[in-house]
Motif scaffolding. Structure first.
Motif, PDB file in Angstrom:
ATOM      1  N   SER A 159       0.739  -1.111   0.284  1.00 22.42           N
ATOM      2  CA  SER A 159       0.053  -0.018  -0.151  1.00 22.42           C
ATOM      3  C   SER A 159       0.264   1.344   0.243  1.00 22.42           C
ATOM      4  O   SER A 159       0.647   2.297  -0.211  1.00 22.42           O
ATOM      5  CB  SER A 159      -0.488  -0.104   1.205  1.00 22.42           C
ATOM      6  N   THR A 160       2.092   0.854  -0.144  1.00 20.33           N
ATOM      7  CA  THR A 160       3.305   2.476  -0.109  1.00 20.33           C
ATOM      8  C   THR A 160       3.061   3.394  -0.725  1.00 20.33           C
ATOM      9  O   THR A 160       3.387   2.607  -2.335  1.00 20.33           O
ATOM     10  CB  THR A 160       4.610   2.021  -0.172  1.00 20.33           C
TER      11      THR A 160
ATOM     12  N   LEU B 169       4.905  -2.502  -6.612  1.00 23.21           N
ATOM     13  CA  LEU B 169       4.604  -1.554  -5.471  1.00 23.21           C
ATOM     14  C   LEU B 169       3.867  -0.252  -6.504  1.00 23.21           C
ATOM     15  O   LEU B 169       4.044   0.724  -6.977  1.00 23.21           O
ATOM     16  CB  LEU B 169       5.095  -0.883  -4.737  1.00 23.21           C
ATOM     17  N   ASN B 170       2.452  -1.244  -6.711  1.00 30.25           N
ATOM     18  CA  ASN B 170       1.833  -0.121  -8.385  1.00 30.25           C
ATOM     19  C   ASN B 170       1.310   0.932  -7.923  1.00 30.25           C
ATOM     20  O   ASN B 170       0.638   2.042  -8.062  1.00 30.25           O
ATOM     21  CB  ASN B 170       1.097  -1.010  -8.699  1.00 30.25           C
ATOM     22  N   LYS B 171       1.182   1.001  -6.173  1.00 30.35           N
ATOM     23  CA  LYS B 171       0.672   2.951  -5.837  1.00 30.35           C
ATOM     24  C   LYS B 171       1.860   3.845  -5.753  1.00 30.35           C
ATOM     25  O   LYS B 171       1.384   4.912  -5.197  1.00 30.35           O
ATOM     26  CB  LYS B 171      -0.616   2.164  -4.462  1.00 30.35           C
ATOM     27  N   LEU B 172       3.230   3.391  -6.065  1.00 29.91           N
ATOM     28  CA  LEU B 172       4.157   4.455  -5.473  1.00 29.91           C
ATOM     29  C   LEU B 172       3.539   5.866  -6.353  1.00 29.91           C
ATOM     30  O   LEU B 172       4.239   5.650  -7.986  1.00 29.91           O
ATOM     31  CB  LEU B 172       5.553   4.067  -5.704  1.00 29.91           C
ATOM     32  N   LYS B 173       4.041   6.597  -5.304  1.00 34.47           N
ATOM     33  CA  LYS B 173       3.515   8.070  -6.107  1.00 34.47           C
ATOM     34  C   LYS B 173       5.484   8.708  -5.966  1.00 34.47           C
ATOM     35  O   LYS B 173       5.263  10.161  -6.699  1.00 34.47           O
ATOM     36  CB  LYS B 173       2.397   8.978  -5.659  1.00 34.47           C
ATOM     37  N   THR B 174       5.902   8.998  -5.150  1.00 36.00           N
ATOM     38  CA  THR B 174       7.372   9.400  -4.477  1.00 36.00           C
ATOM     39  C   THR B 174       8.221   8.496  -4.299  1.00 36.00           C
ATOM     40  O   THR B 174       7.813   7.666  -2.514  1.00 36.00           O
ATOM     41  CB  THR B 174       6.800  10.601  -3.578  1.00 36.00           C
TER      42      THR B 174
END
Length: 320
Positions: free
Chosen positions: A142-143, A164-169
């Motif tokens: 969820s990172t 880690l498909n939710k990584l934005k930063t």
């Protein structure tokens, strides 16, 4: 009148001694009573009445009491020991934490600690700053925001950010990264911000198409370490910071959405006529690109007057 209270007190004192005396003790004689009348009662001090008579000292003998343990040991020698029942222990079910999948504490790290005990996890953000890490720890799926600044990480592997498909930063400022595997970041479709300043990078990896912010200042980047047309398809890229490196030309083509381009303190010596504008289209205007820094380079911007006609502002640098 002043002597009356003393006489009354003395009378009570004598009567008390009389009635409380043991039965075999002789009663006071008349001569004894007469002797009390001859006393100087004005100088009689009731607080120190012990000085006016002889009283036998009462001696109290204090004996040493044996310690309780010694008495108990003597009793144990003469009596049969009685077995004391052991306390009944309640059975507590064992709890096993499974760190293979993201859970309460997240997955396990190379330091044999769950990531969210070693680092600080707040919602979808994971903070691992200044922990002497030598590699990226396994992260919860969820990172979305990962910070591992000022550690000792030397390499970024493809497996570090896998799934880690939710990584934005990703912020890895102030590490010792000299190598990033080519496909380590390419699959991160939601990645928007990549901070890699103050490392030892000489090349950039494949970058995800939706990225908007790249900071690779103060590295060892060379022009051959940036593949041709590396930024062409990054249609959302707005901020590109590449200052304090070893680049000898500006990577082209630059995306249309780019707003800030910092290339100061490199080794740029020349400029292509179509680096910013389109020489074949004099009506073309690049409105978004408002901040270009080329100061600290050996290039003389005054030698390329036709390279800036489409820009809202001239680049910062040597014009002479």
């Amino acid at each position: 009148m002043k002597l009356l209270p003393a006489y009354v007190l003395l009378a009570f004192f004598l009567m008390g001694s009389y009635w409380c005396a043991p039965p075999n003790q002789a009663k006071p004689s008349i001569d004894d009573l007469e002797s009390y009348e001859e006393m100087d009662w004005d100088k009689f001090d009731l607080n120190n009445y012990g000085d006016y008579g002889d009283y036998e000292e009462i001696k109290i003998e204090i004996s040493t009491v044996a310690p309780r343990n010694n008495v108990q040991q003597k009793k144990n020698k003469t009596s049969t020991p009685v077995a004391t029942p052991s306390p009944v222990k309640e059975e507590v079910p064992s709890v096993t934490l499974d760190f293979k999948d993201p859970g309460l504490f997240g997955p396990q790290t190379s330091q044999n600690l769950p990531t969210c005990l070693l680092c600080v996890c707040i919602g979808s953000s994971v903070y691992c700053d200044d922990l002497d890490l030598d590699q990226v720890p396994p992260l919860p799926k969820s990172t979305a925001y990962f910070y591992a600044r000022f550690n000792k990480i030397e390499k970024i592997r493809t497996a570090d950010f896998q799934n880690l498909n939710k990584l934005k930063t990703i912020d890895l400022t102030g590490n010792q990264i000299s190598d990033i595997e080519v496909e380590a970041l390419q699959s991160l479709s939601d990645l928007q911000e990549l901070r890699l300043s103050e490392n030892k990078l000489w090349a950039l990896p494949e970058l995800p198409v939706n990225i908007r912010y790249i900071d690779a200042r103060q590295n060892q980047l060379v022009s051959t370490g940036i593949r041709p047309e590396a930024f062409k398809d990054l249609s959302h890229l707005q901020f590109l910071y590449l200052s304090n490196n070893k680049l000898d030309f500006i990577p082209i083509p630059l995306p249309e959405a780019l707003r800030v381009l910092h290339l100061q303190h490199n080794n740029i010596q020349t400029l292509h006529v179509d680096t910013f504008c389109k020489h074949s289209d004099m009506t073309y205007v690049r409105r978004a690109l408002e901040d270009i820094r080329l100061d600290g380079n050996p290039i003389n911007l005054g030698h390329f007057p036709h390279a800036y006609f489409c820009l809202p502002r001239l680049p910062t640098g040597n014009m002479q």
